[in-house]
Design a protein around this motif. Structure first.
Motif, short mmCIF file in Angstrom:
data_model
loop_
_atom_site.label_atom_id
_atom_site.label_comp_id
_atom_site.label_asym_id
_atom_site.label_seq_id
_atom_site.Cartn_x
_atom_site.Cartn_y
_atom_site.Cartn_z
N SER A 14 19.71 -38.42 -20.03
CA SER A 14 20.71 -37.52 -20.63
C SER A 14 20.81 -36.21 -19.86
N ARG A 38 16.73 -37.86 -28.00
CA ARG A 38 17.38 -37.23 -29.16
C ARG A 38 18.64 -36.45 -28.83
N TYR A 157 -0.94 -33.67 -17.68
CA TYR A 157 0.28 -33.98 -16.92
C TYR A 157 -0.10 -34.47 -15.52
N THR A 192 15.78 -28.12 -13.41
CA THR A 192 16.14 -28.84 -14.64
C THR A 192 15.64 -28.02 -15.83
N1 LIG Z 1 11.76 -30.65 -13.19
C1 LIG Z 1 10.69 -30.59 -12.42
O1 LIG Z 1 10.36 -29.53 -11.88
C2 LIG Z 1 9.85 -31.84 -12.17
C3 LIG Z 1 8.88 -31.78 -11.15
C4 LIG Z 1 8.11 -32.93 -10.91
C5 LIG Z 1 8.31 -34.07 -11.65
N2 LIG Z 1 9.25 -34.09 -12.63
C6 LIG Z 1 9.39 -35.33 -13.41
O2 LIG Z 1 10.74 -35.76 -13.36
C7 LIG Z 1 11.08 -36.47 -14.56
C8 LIG Z 1 12.35 -35.88 -15.15
O3 LIG Z 1 12.12 -34.50 -15.38
P1 LIG Z 1 13.31 -33.47 -15.73
O4 LIG Z 1 12.89 -32.16 -15.18
O5 LIG Z 1 14.62 -34.04 -15.38
O6 LIG Z 1 13.14 -33.42 -17.33
P2 LIG Z 1 14.05 -32.74 -18.46
O7 LIG Z 1 15.13 -31.90 -17.87
O8 LIG Z 1 13.08 -32.12 -19.41
O9 LIG Z 1 14.72 -34.03 -19.16
C9 LIG Z 1 13.87 -34.96 -19.76
C10 LIG Z 1 14.61 -36.23 -20.06
O10 LIG Z 1 13.67 -37.19 -20.57
C11 LIG Z 1 14.10 -37.61 -21.86
N3 LIG Z 1 12.93 -37.94 -22.66
C12 LIG Z 1 11.82 -37.18 -22.89
N4 LIG Z 1 10.96 -37.86 -23.67
C13 LIG Z 1 11.54 -39.05 -23.94
C14 LIG Z 1 11.18 -40.18 -24.71
N5 LIG Z 1 10.01 -40.22 -25.38
N6 LIG Z 1 12.04 -41.24 -24.77
C15 LIG Z 1 13.22 -41.23 -24.11
N7 LIG Z 1 13.63 -40.18 -23.36
C16 LIG Z 1 12.79 -39.11 -23.30
C17 LIG Z 1 14.96 -36.48 -22.40
O11 LIG Z 1 15.84 -36.98 -23.42
P3 LIG Z 1 16.55 -35.98 -24.49
O12 LIG Z 1 17.67 -35.29 -23.73
O13 LIG Z 1 17.08 -36.88 -25.55
O14 LIG Z 1 15.52 -35.02 -24.96
C18 LIG Z 1 15.70 -36.07 -21.12
O15 LIG Z 1 16.73 -36.97 -20.83
C19 LIG Z 1 9.84 -36.33 -15.47
O16 LIG Z 1 9.06 -37.50 -15.40
C20 LIG Z 1 9.08 -35.16 -14.88
O17 LIG Z 1 7.69 -35.23 -15.14
C21 LIG Z 1 10.03 -33.00 -12.91
#
Ligand SMILES: NC(=O)c1ccc[n+]([C@@H]2O[C@H](COP(=O)([O-])OP(=O)(O)OC[C@H]3O[C@@H](n4cnc5c(N)ncnc54)[C@H](OP(=O)(O)O)[C@@H]3O)[C@@H](O)[C@H]2O)c1
Length: 252
Positions: A14, A38, A157, A192
């Motif tokens: 999403s 959600r 994490y 993000t």
């Molecule tokens: N951003 C960074 O700096 C960074 C760095 C390294 C790694 N990562 C990894 O990249 C991935 C994506 O991160 P992001 O930054 O894009 O995250 P984000 O902006 O926080 O978005 C999280 C996404 O995951 C969904 N989600 C969370 N828990 C869930 C669950 N139990 N079931 C289904 N959907 C769930 C959320 O859905 P809702 O919208 O419904 O809440 C949202 O779509 C993660 O694995 C994170 O650990 C991110």
């Protein structure tokens, strides 16, 4: 990279990296299943922005065992096969040992592992069982630079992402004979909601100063690596971990 008529399921699509990945797959002809937990409004916006037809929303909490099975069954009932699974959904909970009591510490470990590791393990199992019956597929898991560099205030994490890497590499060996190829993308800080929530303004400034690129990754740059690992020509790269961290942490 051509994903014409491939059926792609992306968890946590999403917002953020998952959304950018959904847009990139759809632009290459895939039919995309957008999973979210959600945030229905953001998920609907993502669906609307996807190029082409045949995309769908799948609202399931991937940390919940019964919903993991329901998600894969629902996806298969809509598309017939699953060609690509991207385990992207992840959470990041601060639990600094100096400021956390035991209950908070315990909950942080439990919740982090449910979402970041067990969901990916179980969805990989369920998807791989389907892929075995349909001639193969690709699974890409989204890890983190923190698996290698350490996460001092979020040890669960870092540990969950290190375990995700190890699981992916084990399954890459086991599933190669079934033409199921697995890979990991390990981003550094990416623009993000997660990064916005995690970083204080001072931390953000320090981070940008230390970065050789003087900026964070854009979600589209992470998506590019995900698509590469899921593409036809990348089969022999199975088991690889691609760093997308702007040369900020170079591991040997
Ligand atoms: N951003 C960074 O700096 C960074 C760095 C390294 C790694 N990562 C990894 O990249 C991935 C994506 O991160 P992001 O930054 O894009 O995250 P984000 O902006 O926080 O978005 C999280 C996404 O995951 C969904 N989600 C969370 N828990 C869930 C669950 N139990 N079931 C289904 N959907 C769930 C959320 O859905 P809702 O919208 O419904 O809440 C949202 O779509 C993660 O694995 C994170 O650990 C991110």
């Amino acid at each position: 990279m051509d994903f014409k008529n491939k059926h792609v399921l992306i968890t946590g699509a999403s917002r953020g990296i998952g959304k950018a990945t959904a847009l990139a797959f759809a632009a290459q002809g895939a039919k995309v299943g957008v999973n979210f937990k959600r945030n229905h409004e953001e998920a609907k916006k993502t669906l609307k922005e996807l190029e082409g037809k045949g995309h769908r929303l799948f609202q399931y909490d991937v940390a919940d065992k019964t919903m993991q099975e329901a998600l894969i069954n629902d996806f298969i009932s809509v598309y017939g096969t699953i060609d690509v699974l991207v385990n992207n959904a992840g959470i990041s909970i601060d639990h600094d040992i100096e400021e956390t009591d035991f209950e908070e510490w315990f909950a942080a470990w439990e919740n982090t592992f449910q979402t970041n590791l067990f969901a990916a393990a179980n969805l990989s199992f369920l998807a791989a069982k389907q892929m075995m019956t349909s001639g193969g597929g690709n699974i890409v898991n989204v890890s983190s630079r923190g698996a290698f560099r350490g996460e001092p205030t979020k040890p669960a994490y870092g540990a969950s992402k290190a375990a995700l890497n190890a699981m992916t590499q084990s399954l890459a060996k086991r599933l190669a004979p079934h033409k199921i190829y697995l890979g990991v993308v390990a981003p550094g800080f990416t623009e993000t909601d997660m990064a916005a929530k995690t970083l204080t303004p001072v931390e953000r400034e320090n981070l940008l100063r230390e970065s050789p690129f003087k900026r964070m990754a854009q979600p589209e740059e992470v998506a590019h690596a995900i698509l590469f690992l899921a593409s036809d020509g990348a089969a022999y790269s199975s088991g690889s971990i691609i760093d997308v961290n702007g040369a900020s942490y170079l591991r040997s």
